[in-house]
Design an enzyme around this catalytic site. Sequence first.
Site, PDB file in Angstrom:
ATOM      1  N   SER A  71       0.795  -1.234   0.000  1.00 25.78           N
ATOM      2  CA  SER A  71       0.000   0.000   0.000  1.00 25.78           C
ATOM      3  C   SER A  71       0.825   1.281   0.000  1.00 25.78           C
ATOM      4  O   SER A  71       0.236   2.371  -0.061  1.00 25.78           O
ATOM      5  CB  SER A  71      -0.955   0.008   1.191  1.00 25.78           C
ATOM      6  N   LYS A  74       0.056   3.795  -2.660  1.00 27.47           N
ATOM      7  CA  LYS A  74      -0.964   4.841  -2.547  1.00 27.47           C
ATOM      8  C   LYS A  74      -0.369   6.238  -2.410  1.00 27.47           C
ATOM      9  O   LYS A  74      -1.075   7.237  -2.575  1.00 27.47           O
ATOM     10  CB  LYS A  74      -1.897   4.535  -1.375  1.00 27.47           C
ATOM     11  N   SER A 132      -5.635   3.369   4.931  1.00 21.98           N
ATOM     12  CA  SER A 132      -5.147   2.690   3.730  1.00 21.98           C
ATOM     13  C   SER A 132      -6.294   2.066   2.947  1.00 21.98           C
ATOM     14  O   SER A 132      -6.238   0.906   2.529  1.00 21.98           O
ATOM     15  CB  SER A 132      -4.108   1.623   4.100  1.00 21.98           C
ATOM     16  N   LYS A 248       3.596   6.627   4.974  1.00 16.97           N
ATOM     17  CA  LYS A 248       2.618   5.594   4.614  1.00 16.97           C
ATOM     18  C   LYS A 248       3.149   4.191   4.865  1.00 16.97           C
ATOM     19  O   LYS A 248       4.294   3.885   4.560  1.00 16.97           O
ATOM     20  CB  LYS A 248       2.251   5.729   3.127  1.00 16.97           C
TER      21      LYS A 248
END
Length: 297
Positions: A71, A74, A132, A248
């Site tokens: 993820s 992203k 997320s 992140k």
Amino acid sequence: MITGIKGARVRRTVAAVVTTGAVLTTGALTAAPAQAVTAPSITAKGGFVMNNGTGQSLYTKAADGRLSTGSTTKIMTAKVVLAQPNLNLDAKVTVDKAYSDYVVANNASQAHLIVGDKVTVRQLLYGLMLPSGCDAAYALADKFGSGSTRATRVKSFIGKMNSAATSLGLKNTHFDSFDGIGNGNNYSTPRDLTKIASSAMKNSTFRTVVNTKSTQQKVTTKSGGYRYYTWTNTNPLLGTYSGAIGVKTGSGPEAKYCLVFAATRNGKTLIGTILASTTIDNRAADARKLLNYGFAV
């Protein structure tokens, strides 16, 4: 005579000891700065940290090795959205059933968007980056891709992600998804991901979102009423590591445990990436080690 020889030997020995001591002392003083900070050992397959102000590399471990990104993908999703011309962050997007079906089918992390709700682009960015949400990622790709069908819009959006990587000069990055649930061709490197994050962090909205520990967002329901979404950031460094400002997390069967991180202390900002760490706890520990090292050198 014998005494004189012994005395001479003693004097020579003492002189040698004194000389050696002087060398050792000088050497210790010279070497001290280098010895003061030892490069850390991390469990992750790849790691990188740099001075965000100068671009100077401070630590590398397989920094250019291609790995699955989970993820952390992203970050580029958000970057592409925020780069859209004439972007209206308050524009509303209606949550489609396809978005919720997608996360259920893939057992994916989600923002728990409810079909029919009208959620702003800004709110979707929070849903994308804090919990997320792969449903939020799908909504954004559908909104900002081009084409007459959802499939063509999503394909178009992923194309924009790859174009953005190319424009940053990244030769070891490729996206085949909008959220990291790839089809075998979604990869980057610790160095490349750090560069993507560094570029994204130039945007004030992005900085605000990724530095938010939790948020409650009011959205309009299908019936015209309202509800609140509450999202908590998955980044373990926020609030626990002094100066942490983002960025992140990522995980997955192939990606293992990943974290793109950033922190500022005394006017110095570091940004870096951990890819394929062994556990959630080790991922955070690896990132802390690299930040501690980066601030110390």
